[in-house]
Scaffold this motif. Sequence first.
Motif, PDB file in Angstrom:
ATOM      1  N   SER A  35     -98.992 -10.770  44.799  1.00  0.00           N
ATOM      2  CA  SER A  35     -99.058 -10.371  46.206  1.00  0.00           C
ATOM      3  C   SER A  35     -99.437  -8.900  46.285  1.00  0.00           C
ATOM      4  O   SER A  35     -99.425  -8.184  45.280  1.00  0.00           O
ATOM      5  CB  SER A  35     -97.707 -10.569  46.891  1.00  0.00           C
ATOM      6  OG  SER A  35     -96.841  -9.496  46.535  1.00  0.00           O
ATOM      7  N   GLU A  36     -99.733  -8.450  47.485  1.00  0.00           N
ATOM      8  CA  GLU A  36    -100.066  -7.042  47.682  1.00  0.00           C
ATOM      9  C   GLU A  36     -98.843  -6.155  47.499  1.00  0.00           C
ATOM     10  O   GLU A  36     -98.959  -5.023  47.042  1.00  0.00           O
ATOM     11  CB  GLU A  36    -100.658  -6.827  49.079  1.00  0.00           C
ATOM     12  CG  GLU A  36    -102.074  -7.338  49.231  1.00  0.00           C
ATOM     13  CD  GLU A  36    -102.149  -8.815  49.568  1.00  0.00           C
ATOM     14  OE1 GLU A  36    -101.094  -9.487  49.639  1.00  0.00           O
ATOM     15  OE2 GLU A  36    -103.277  -9.304  49.780  1.00  0.00           O
ATOM     16  N   HIS A  37     -97.680  -6.683  47.865  1.00  0.00           N
ATOM     17  CA  HIS A  37     -96.455  -5.903  47.671  1.00  0.00           C
ATOM     18  C   HIS A  37     -96.291  -5.604  46.178  1.00  0.00           C
ATOM     19  O   HIS A  37     -95.948  -4.488  45.777  1.00  0.00           O
ATOM     20  CB  HIS A  37     -95.255  -6.695  48.219  1.00  0.00           C
ATOM     21  CG  HIS A  37     -93.975  -5.923  48.258  1.00  0.00           C
ATOM     22  ND1 HIS A  37     -93.192  -5.742  47.142  1.00  0.00           N
ATOM     23  CD2 HIS A  37     -93.348  -5.268  49.272  1.00  0.00           C
ATOM     24  CE1 HIS A  37     -92.132  -5.010  47.480  1.00  0.00           C
ATOM     25  NE2 HIS A  37     -92.208  -4.707  48.758  1.00  0.00           N
ATOM     26  N   SER A  38     -96.583  -6.610  45.353  1.00  0.00           N
ATOM     27  CA  SER A  38     -96.495  -6.426  43.905  1.00  0.00           C
ATOM     28  C   SER A  38     -97.598  -5.514  43.402  1.00  0.00           C
ATOM     29  O   SER A  38     -97.393  -4.741  42.469  1.00  0.00           O
ATOM     30  CB  SER A  38     -96.585  -7.768  43.192  1.00  0.00           C
ATOM     31  OG  SER A  38     -95.614  -8.634  43.681  1.00  0.00           O
ATOM     32  N   ALA A  39     -98.787  -5.624  44.009  1.00  0.00           N
ATOM     33  CA  ALA A  39     -99.904  -4.774  43.578  1.00  0.00           C
ATOM     34  C   ALA A  39     -99.526  -3.312  43.748  1.00  0.00           C
ATOM     35  O   ALA A  39     -99.670  -2.502  42.818  1.00  0.00           O
ATOM     36  CB  ALA A  39    -101.163  -5.096  44.387  1.00  0.00           C
ATOM     37  N   MET A  40     -99.000  -2.977  44.908  1.00  0.00           N
ATOM     38  CA  MET A  40     -98.628  -1.577  45.147  1.00  0.00           C
ATOM     39  C   MET A  40     -97.440  -1.193  44.271  1.00  0.00           C
ATOM     40  O   MET A  40     -97.391  -0.086  43.741  1.00  0.00           O
ATOM     41  CB  MET A  40     -98.315  -1.359  46.639  1.00  0.00           C
ATOM     42  CG  MET A  40     -97.996   0.077  47.027  1.00  0.00           C
ATOM     43  SD  MET A  40     -99.100   1.353  46.378  1.00  0.00           S
ATOM     44  CE  MET A  40    -100.651   0.906  47.125  1.00  0.00           C
ATOM     45  N   SER A  41     -96.504  -2.118  44.066  1.00  0.00           N
ATOM     46  CA  SER A  41     -95.357  -1.812  43.204  1.00  0.00           C
ATOM     47  C   SER A  41     -95.817  -1.516  41.784  1.00  0.00           C
ATOM     48  O   SER A  41     -95.313  -0.583  41.145  1.00  0.00           O
ATOM     49  CB  SER A  41     -94.369  -2.982  43.200  1.00  0.00           C
ATOM     50  OG  SER A  41     -93.921  -3.233  44.508  1.00  0.00           O
ATOM     51  N   ALA A  42     -96.786  -2.296  41.300  1.00  0.00           N
ATOM     52  CA  ALA A  42     -97.311  -2.062  39.947  1.00  0.00           C
ATOM     53  C   ALA A  42     -97.998  -0.702  39.880  1.00  0.00           C
ATOM     54  O   ALA A  42     -97.859   0.031  38.891  1.00  0.00           O
ATOM     55  CB  ALA A  42     -98.289  -3.175  39.556  1.00  0.00           C
ATOM     56  N   CYS A  43     -98.725  -0.354  40.923  1.00  0.00           N
ATOM     57  CA  CYS A  43     -99.389   0.956  40.963  1.00  0.00           C
ATOM     58  C   CYS A  43     -98.347   2.080  40.963  1.00  0.00           C
ATOM     59  O   CYS A  43     -98.544   3.116  40.320  1.00  0.00           O
ATOM     60  CB  CYS A  43    -100.271   1.087  42.207  1.00  0.00           C
ATOM     61  SG  CYS A  43    -101.786   0.141  42.079  1.00  0.00           S
ATOM     62  N   ILE A  44     -97.247   1.850  41.667  1.00  0.00           N
ATOM     63  CA  ILE A  44     -96.183   2.863  41.717  1.00  0.00           C
ATOM     64  C   ILE A  44     -95.608   3.083  40.315  1.00  0.00           C
ATOM     65  O   ILE A  44     -95.481   4.222  39.865  1.00  0.00           O
ATOM     66  CB  ILE A  44     -95.089   2.435  42.727  1.00  0.00           C
ATOM     67  CG1 ILE A  44     -95.613   2.601  44.154  1.00  0.00           C
ATOM     68  CG2 ILE A  44     -93.804   3.230  42.522  1.00  0.00           C
ATOM     69  CD1 ILE A  44     -94.720   2.033  45.237  1.00  0.00           C
ATOM     70  N   GLY A  45     -95.311   1.984  39.628  1.00  0.00           N
ATOM     71  CA  GLY A  45     -94.779   2.097  38.265  1.00  0.00           C
ATOM     72  C   GLY A  45     -95.752   2.820  37.360  1.00  0.00           C
ATOM     73  O   GLY A  45     -95.377   3.718  36.594  1.00  0.00           O
TER      74      GLY A  45
END
Lengths: 382, 102
Positions: free
Chosen positions: A56-66
């Motif tokens: 999902s996009e929520h995960s996409a941004m979370s992965a980018c944050i990490g």
Amino acid sequence: MKKLLIGNHAVSYGAMLSRAEVIAAYPITPQTQVVEELAELCASGKLKAQFIKVESEHSAMSACIGAAQAGARAFTATSSQGLALMHEVLHWAANARLPIVMANINRAMAPGWNIWADHIDSLAQRDTGWMQFYAETNQEVLDTIIIAYKVCERVLLPAMINLDAFFLSHTAQSVEIPEQDMVDEFLPPYNPEIKLDPDDPRAFGGLLPPKYYMEMRCKLHSAHRNALKIIEEEEKNFFKIFKRKYGLVDEFYTKDAQIIIVTSSTITSTAREFVMRERKKGRKLGLLKVRVFRPFPFEKIRGALKNCEKLVVIDRNISYGNAGIFATEIKSALYGFRNVPVFGFVAGLGGRDVQLEDIEGMVDFARKKNFSKDEIWWGLKK
Amino acid sequence: MKENQKLPEIVVSSGSMKINKTGSWRNLRPEIDYSKCIRCMICWKFCPDACIKINKEGIKLAPRENLKKEPAPEIDYDYCKGCGICAEECPAKCIAMLKEKK
Ligand code: SF4
Ligand code: SF4
């Protein structure tokens, strides 16, 4: 090298030339080709990046944050509903001061389903702490991604590069693709002082009690204000190498204009054409393109609007219960500075075309009237 | 220097987690029965607090001779919160959650 590129591929090239190290994205129309191209560039080895497939996009941004927290240059792209799904973590990225760059293909929100150009998706994320750029051409898209990384990594803020669905995302334009070594000269590798590192363990984003919370938010705000200066500095550096410049705003015949049209994104090109036609007839019309929306370039806008008599602001968005968002913000820039009538037009929602005749009609409307209390819905069926 | 200027730009600790042993929050204590542990490392992968370490030397107690030299999981009780996820996920069911004595 010049190449015919659709906006989506200009995004991919921008990320590749910036040497993004981690890419996490989830496909959504009309952004899908960005992800496809980046996945291909990674698979072929042309781009040495970790491509993280997410659900999902929520995960996409979370992965980018990490990734960004661990010191990697992170990139993602999305659109509309996808951007909305990221909302929670958009705040996180900015509050954690992570220099993530994201392309957002401006698209309307559902229901009813509409995949066409509209700025409500990104404007609804206005207050998340992200810098926002609105591009007029595919060249500008590519260049802005590179410039954005440089700025983001200096001021520790994330940036969203917005481009209009289909008018840019699926339209091929001639784009000069910069040489990699020139981009490397402009944009050195990202190497933050503090990062997630097992050998130097730290807790990030921990509890921030009332005693300190306000101070940290004010620092984020100051970083935005400071970014105005840094963007201009880096655009100068970019110009030295690539001979292209864009500015916080773009002024076109504003100096002696009686009426100034204020636009963003692709409507600007149409308005530019209209201004040129009017100038040939000796009519004093000008154009102000707002390219950087956050941080909001108050001074630049005031400078550009200091002589005009009337303003026509075209908004491809509506803040329900208020008015077009650009018009509202332009009015706030004028407060205490000048009292000129602002005609706020809401136009082109959901990808409806805004043509020369429309802009002509809006300018005519403004010429005939002295004042308009409310926004004007342009081209609405009678 | 003014207090505000002394504050960092980023909300980050100075590494205080090294001293702040959050394992003291634990009510239940996971214990691995190495005589049944097949060294699959699923517990290591699932621990949400990254507090299962890998002992590369291996552990002598093992269900089979060849596993004695394999890397083995070791729980870091300084940080384990006792959530029980490792015990739930362990395919050999060899992690017992025992009541913590305080
Ligand atoms: S009980 Fe929870 S915190 Fe402790 S080792 Fe198992 S998974 Fe990790
Ligand atoms: S999950 Fe169970 S069997 Fe696998 S390594 Fe951990 S304790 Fe051993």
